[in-house]
Structure formats: C-alpha cells, structure tokens
Design an enzyme around this catalytic site. Structure first.
Site, PDB file in Angstrom:
ATOM      1  N   ARG A  58       2.854  -4.679  16.821  1.00 45.46           N
ATOM      2  CA  ARG A  58       1.462  -4.242  16.655  1.00 45.46           C
ATOM      3  C   ARG A  58       0.514  -5.351  17.144  1.00 45.46           C
ATOM      4  NH1 ARG A  58       1.662  -2.961  10.360  1.00 45.46           N
ATOM      5  NH2 ARG A  58       2.578  -5.035  10.465  1.00 45.46           N
TER       6      ARG A  58
ATOM      7  N   HIS B  83       5.820 -12.650   7.580  1.00 44.43           N
ATOM      8  CA  HIS B  83       6.056 -11.278   7.152  1.00 44.43           C
ATOM      9  C   HIS B  83       7.260 -11.232   6.227  1.00 44.43           C
ATOM     10  CE1 HIS B  83       6.503  -6.908   7.276  1.00 44.43           C
ATOM     11  NE2 HIS B  83       5.231  -6.915   7.615  1.00 44.43           N
TER      12      HIS B  83
ATOM     13  N   ASP C  20      -2.298  -8.457  11.656  1.00 46.58           N
ATOM     14  CA  ASP C  20      -3.647  -8.900  11.308  1.00 46.58           C
ATOM     15  C   ASP C  20      -4.128 -10.085  12.127  1.00 46.58           C
ATOM     16  OD1 ASP C  20      -4.098  -6.991   9.232  1.00 46.58           O
ATOM     17  OD2 ASP C  20      -2.615  -8.068   8.053  1.00 46.58           O
TER      18      ASP C  20
ATOM     19  N   SER D 192       0.830  -1.221   0.000  1.00 46.96           N
ATOM     20  CA  SER D 192       0.000   0.000   0.000  1.00 46.96           C
ATOM     21  C   SER D 192       0.859   1.264   0.000  1.00 46.96           C
ATOM     22  CB  SER D 192      -0.971   0.011   1.182  1.00 46.96           C
ATOM     23  OG  SER D 192      -0.318  -0.228   2.399  1.00 46.96           O
TER      24      SER D 192
HETATM   25  N1  AMX Z   1       1.240 -19.782   6.043  1.00 48.45           N
HETATM   26  C1  AMX Z   1       1.659 -20.695   5.126  1.00 48.45           C
HETATM   27  N2  AMX Z   1       2.727 -20.495   4.318  1.00 48.45           N
HETATM   28  C2  AMX Z   1       3.412 -19.354   4.474  1.00 48.45           C
HETATM   29  C3  AMX Z   1       3.068 -18.389   5.441  1.00 48.45           C
HETATM   30  C4  AMX Z   1       1.919 -18.639   6.224  1.00 48.45           C
HETATM   31  N3  AMX Z   1       1.468 -17.755   7.115  1.00 48.45           N
HETATM   32  N4  AMX Z   1       3.949 -17.376   5.357  1.00 48.45           N
HETATM   33  C5  AMX Z   1       4.818 -17.679   4.385  1.00 48.45           C
HETATM   34  N5  AMX Z   1       4.493 -18.867   3.847  1.00 48.45           N
HETATM   35  C6  AMX Z   1       5.129 -19.562   2.729  1.00 48.45           C
HETATM   36  C7  AMX Z   1       5.089 -18.679   1.489  1.00 48.45           C
HETATM   37  O1  AMX Z   1       3.818 -18.794   0.834  1.00 48.45           O
HETATM   38  C8  AMX Z   1       6.238 -19.231   0.678  1.00 48.45           C
HETATM   39  O2  AMX Z   1       5.822 -20.444   0.110  1.00 48.45           O
HETATM   40  P1  AMX Z   1       6.330 -20.897  -1.350  1.00 48.45           P
HETATM   41  O3  AMX Z   1       7.818 -20.941  -1.256  1.00 48.45           O
HETATM   42  O4  AMX Z   1       5.675 -22.216  -1.551  1.00 48.45           O
HETATM   43  O5  AMX Z   1       5.843 -19.842  -2.297  1.00 48.45           O
HETATM   44  C9  AMX Z   1       7.267 -19.572   1.775  1.00 48.45           C
HETATM   45  O6  AMX Z   1       6.510 -19.733   2.989  1.00 48.45           O
HETATM   46  C10 AMX Z   1       8.312 -18.500   1.979  1.00 48.45           C
HETATM   47  O7  AMX Z   1       7.650 -17.271   2.225  1.00 48.45           O
HETATM   48  P2  AMX Z   1       8.348 -16.155   3.130  1.00 48.45           P
HETATM   49  O8  AMX Z   1       9.590 -15.724   2.441  1.00 48.45           O
HETATM   50  O9  AMX Z   1       8.438 -16.599   4.533  1.00 48.45           O
HETATM   51  O10 AMX Z   1       7.241 -15.007   3.106  1.00 48.45           O
HETATM   52  P3  AMX Z   1       7.012 -13.892   1.986  1.00 48.45           P
HETATM   53  O11 AMX Z   1       7.910 -12.744   2.278  1.00 48.45           O
HETATM   54  O12 AMX Z   1       7.057 -14.447   0.608  1.00 48.45           O
HETATM   55  O13 AMX Z   1       5.490 -13.476   2.258  1.00 48.45           O
HETATM   56  C11 AMX Z   1       3.627 -12.931   3.565  1.00 48.45           C
HETATM   57  C12 AMX Z   1       5.117 -12.707   3.367  1.00 48.45           C
HETATM   58  C13 AMX Z   1       3.117 -11.975   4.640  1.00 48.45           C
HETATM   59  C14 AMX Z   1       2.889 -12.567   2.264  1.00 48.45           C
HETATM   60  C15 AMX Z   1       3.373 -14.396   3.969  1.00 48.45           C
HETATM   61  O14 AMX Z   1       3.997 -14.651   5.203  1.00 48.45           O
HETATM   62  C16 AMX Z   1       1.897 -14.759   4.029  1.00 48.45           C
HETATM   63  O15 AMX Z   1       1.316 -15.095   3.003  1.00 48.45           O
HETATM   64  N6  AMX Z   1       1.266 -14.679   5.260  1.00 48.45           N
HETATM   65  C17 AMX Z   1      -0.141 -14.937   5.405  1.00 48.45           C
HETATM   66  C18 AMX Z   1      -0.945 -13.731   4.938  1.00 48.45           C
HETATM   67  C19 AMX Z   1      -0.798 -12.583   5.904  1.00 48.45           C
HETATM   68  O16 AMX Z   1      -0.907 -12.720   7.109  1.00 48.45           O
HETATM   69  N7  AMX Z   1      -0.580 -11.379   5.341  1.00 48.45           N
HETATM   70  C20 AMX Z   1      -0.520 -10.153   6.137  1.00 48.45           C
HETATM   71  C21 AMX Z   1       0.886  -9.567   6.220  1.00 48.45           C
HETATM   72  C22 AMX Z   1       0.872  -8.257   6.979  1.00 48.45           C
HETATM   73  C23 AMX Z   1       0.190  -7.185   6.184  1.00 48.45           C
HETATM   74  O17 AMX Z   1       0.660  -6.778   5.132  1.00 48.45           O
HETATM   75  N8  AMX Z   1      -0.951  -6.682   6.604  1.00 48.45           N
END
Ligand code: AMX
Length: 440
Positions: free
Chosen positions: A327, A318, A373, A241
């Site tokens: 937070r 994250h 979140d 964002s």
């Molecule tokens: N549950 C399951 N798998 C997860 C995970 C979770 N909470 N967090 C990361 N992973 C997976 C990723 O999908 C990725 O899988 P892949 O290699 O098969 O594609 C792997 O773990 C490595 O990811 P990462 O480097 O640890 O995370 P990232 O930087 O790519 O993504 C984020 C960060 C937030 C998008 C991810 O942790 C996620 O999808 N979390 C759940 C959604 C969420 O809570 N989002 C809110 C974030 C805060 C915000 O912006 N408001």
C-alpha cells in the site's frame, strides 16, 4: 437491494455449507500451539479468527480475495477517463468473492448515491460538539448517533428468526457505507472551512463524491481518493479496527455500533492515527532543522533522536508484515506520476531510503519497513488537504468497506458470540509449575 444481495446470499449459503462440512470432518485438527509469550504479547501469530474478505502474507502483503494491490489497480473497473480503481469494485469483490463487471460497479455507485441521505439530527449532534473535538471523535459520535436508523436493531426488537439476521445487517451496512462520505465531509467543512458545506453530487461515484464534498474538485484528487479508499479498505481480520468491529458484532450489536467501535480503535496512534503522526513527525523535523528538504544525513540523525527519546518512528513497523507494505508502494507510484517534485513527498522517499537500516539495526523492531501510513499524508498535503487531524477519518471511510463486508459474512455464516479464554498471572505461574488451576 437487488442483485448484489441475491448474489451474496447464494455465495454465503454455499460457503456456510462448506464450513459446516469442514467443522464436521476436520473440526478437531490442531491449527497451532499457543505460548505464554503470545498470551502476554498481543496474541501475535495465533490463528483464532476467520475473515473471508482479505488475507495478509508477511512477505507479499495484503491480497483481497487472492488479488494483490497491483492486480486490483489493473483489473477493477475505473471511472470514465479515470486511472485508479473504484472502491465500490473492491467492496463487490470482498462481498461476492469475484471481480465485478463495469455494470456491477455502476449499480453499487448508484445504490450508495441513492442511500446517502443523512438525517439532520446527526448534523445537530455534530454541531453540539466543541469545534476543537478531534475529527475522529466527531466521526465516531456521529456514527453512533446514526444508530437510530438501524433496521437490524428495530427488527431484532420485533423478533426475527436467526436465519434472517444477515439480511438486515446487509441493509444496515449498505446504508452506513453510503452515508459515511457525507458525514466525514460535513465534519471536515465544519471544522476547517467555516461550515461552508458542499451538497453531494448524486452523479458521481462514491469516492468522487467524497472528494467533491470535501471541496477538492480536480482530477488528481479524485484519482487519489479512489486509490486511497481502495487500498485502505481491509487488512485481514486481526487488526484493531477489523477485530473490534467483528468482536462487537458477535454480540449482535448492529453495524452502526460495531463500526463506531472499529473507528475508536482506528483512532489510536499505533493504528490509523499513525498517518497524522507521520506528517507531524516530518513537520517537526523540518521545523527543528529549519528546512523543508532535509537531507538523508539529517533524517538519519532525527530518526536516531526519535528512538533515543523512547518514541516510535510513525509509519514504520507492522505486527504482521515483514516487507515494505504494497500500500506504501502503490502510493509511491501514484506520487511518481502526480507529484514527484513535492518537497514532503521527497522527504517521505528520503526517510524510506535511510529508516529501514537504522530501525533494523536496533535488533528489536521486527519490521523496519514502511507501512501504509508512511506515505498517505504527503499525498493529501500535496493536493491541499493540509489538516492532518482529519486523515484518519478518510482512512475510516475506506475501512468501512472491508469491515462491513466482513460483518455481512459474519452474520451470514452464523458466527457465534466471540469469547476467548483469559487467565491471570497466578494461573500462569501455577501452569509453569505443572499445578492444576481451576478454570471458569
Ligand atoms: N519505531 C520505534 N520502535 C518501534 C517501531 C517503530 N516504528 N516499531 C516497533 N517498534 C518497537 C516496539 O515499540 C517494541 O518495543 P518494546 O519491545 O520496547 O515494547 C519493539 O520494537 C518490538 O515491536 P514489534 O514486534 O516490531 O512491533 P509490534 O507488532 O509490537 O507493533 C506497530 C507494530 C505497528 C504497532 C509498531 O511497529 C509501531 O508502533 N509502529 C509505529 C506506529 C505505526 O506506524 N502504526 C501504524 C501501523 C499500520 C496501521 O495499523 N495503520
């Protein structure tokens, strides 16, 4: 706009002079290397943006102008008799770089109240949308409709000196922040309360008035809104964002267009929509287990099932943080005071007790800890705001403070149009072989 604008100009001029000197003396200093993996995998860790409002540390979490969330809860001015900081104070801090006085915050509250009028045509646009339209889509459309009010866009069309951009951007940002609670509350009352709208109360602070217009006139909910709108405001510049707002702003799109872009990014399930997803995930789990108080073993099994199904556990992980999000902790502390016995709050805490080990054991999730979140929805539910599709809109109202303060800085510092270099996989293959590739 008065003394806040004058103070901002003085600060911005001094920082602009410093930056000029930094670039002149150290402009060629190398900030880091970029790898092929980074180019393919979301540019993690590449330093390529300047955001003055806040800075994220992987271990410590977010600091706003050097202040952590616990420090802000202590030091920022509060409403009379209130326990949580007023978000106007955080806005002042991000804009000016110094903690505000009580008077500074009162001035901002009064300014936002004075500027909060939303023209009727914006409500007409909202009314034309199907009631089933997601609240974030309604929010984004309403903000774009309001773009007609942009002072910057009008002045730019008339022809203005580059040095004056910041002044009109500043005015637009203030007007937009002032109007957002009314727009958000209108969408809420239209969609969930049969269009029974509540008029603003100009005597209240920005967050208090938002709580009032949503229809929750109690002390606890006012406190929650003040805390919520403070802690969701900013998370440095690389998140979707903030980056979207900044990027679109670099094309000299006005703050309404920039912020609508930021909100379209916040509406994604991996970003701001995660707060809605967390509540849905907990409710689905409770429904499947036929209980509103699943135990830790049941929660562990459900987390493993979620992972096996190839889904994410919302509220965990994250891109930058590597510890529990402060937070999340701030909301947990709030819940300990206001609603420790709430079943969903207890479930959030039980998920926290088991999820990090399970997520960590996968070996691939870099941050197995909760983000902002993971907790917010349970608090909103506790106070009766049960419509989770609306949660990201509240996040968006808060996020305006950070990204629009950032936009004021972008224009005051004269940042140019943003245009990083991209390449294709053909280029990458040739690069690996050490062959020269023609660039644009
Ligand atoms: N549950 C399951 N798998 C997860 C995970 C979770 N909470 N967090 C990361 N992973 C997976 C990723 O999908 C990725 O899988 P892949 O290699 O098969 O594609 C792997 O773990 C490595 O990811 P990462 O480097 O640890 O995370 P990232 O930087 O790519 O993504 C984020 C960060 C937030 C998008 C991810 O942790 C996620 O999808 N979390 C759940 C959604 C969420 O809570 N989002 C809110 C974030 C805060 C915000 O912006 N408001």
């Amino acid at each position: 706009m008065g003394f806040v604008k004058d103070r901002f100009k003085v600060k911005a001029d001094s920082v602009a002079a410093e930056i000029k000197q930094i670039i002149a003396e150290h402009g060629n200093k190398v900030l880091g290397e970029t790898t092929i993996a980074q180019a393919y995998q979301g540019m993690r860790g590449i330093i390529g943006l300047i955001t003055e409002t806040s800075l994220l540390d992987a271990e410590d979490g977010i600091r706003f102008r050097g202040y952590s969330i616990p420090e802000l809860r202590e030091k920022l001015p509060k409403a009379p008799g209130g326990t949580e900081p007023l978000p106007e104070g955080l806005f002042y801090l991000m804009l000016i770089g110094e903690l505000p006085s009580e008077e500074d915050v009162e001035h901002l509250s009064a300014t936002f109240a004075r500027k909060s009028h939303v023209p009727n045509y914006v409500f007409d646009v909202i009314e034309k949308l199907p009631i089933s339209t997601h609240p974030m889509t309604q929010f984004s459309i309403a903000i774009t409709a309001l773009q007609k009010e942009s002072i910057f866009a009008k002045e730019y069309a008339n022809g203005i000196n580059k040095k004056e951009y910041w002044s009109y951007i500043f005015e637009d940002c203030m007007n937009l922040i002032a109007r957002l609670p009314r727009i958000a509350a209108y969408i809420y009352r239209r969609k969930y309360k049969n269009g029974d709208h509540i008029q603003p109360n100009g005597m209240l602070d920005w967050a208090g008035n938002f709580a009032h217009m949503l229809g929750y006139d109690n002390k606890g909910f006012y406190a929650l809104m003040r805390l919520y709108l403070t802690i969701h405001a900013d998370h440095e510049g690389g998140n979707v964002s903030a980056h979207a707002t900044h990027l679109v702003g670099s094309a000299l799109s006005d703050p309404y267009l920039c912020f609508a872009s930021g909100m379209n990014g916040l509406a994604g399930p991996l970003h701001g929509l995660a707060n809605q997803e967390v509540v849905k995930w907990i409710e689905d789990m409770c429904q499947e287990l036929n209980t509103n108080a699943p135990n830790k073993d049941q929660i562990s099994d459900y987390i493993k099932k979620t992972l096996t199904e190839g889904k994410v556990v919302p509220g965990y992980g994250h891109a930058v943080l590597r510890k529990t999000d402060p937070r999340f902790t701030a909301q947990m502390e709030f819940a300990k005071t206001h609603c420790p016995d709430d079943p969903m709050v207890q479930t959030v805490w039980n998920v926290y007790a088991v999820a990090p080990d399970i997520l960590g054991a996968t070996g691939k999730i870099k941050n197995p800890f909760p983000n902002v979140d993971a907790h917010s929805g349970a608090l909103l539910k506790h106070f009766g705001l049960i419509e989770e599709e609306f949660y990201t809109v509240i996040f968006g109202v808060s996020r305006a403070l950070g990204v629009l303060a950032g936009l004021c800085w972008d224009r005051a510092l004269g940042f140019p149009i943003e245009r990083p270099k991209s390449v294709d996989t053909h280029w990458i293959k040739a690069f690996i072989k050490g062959e020269a590739v023609k660039e644009d």
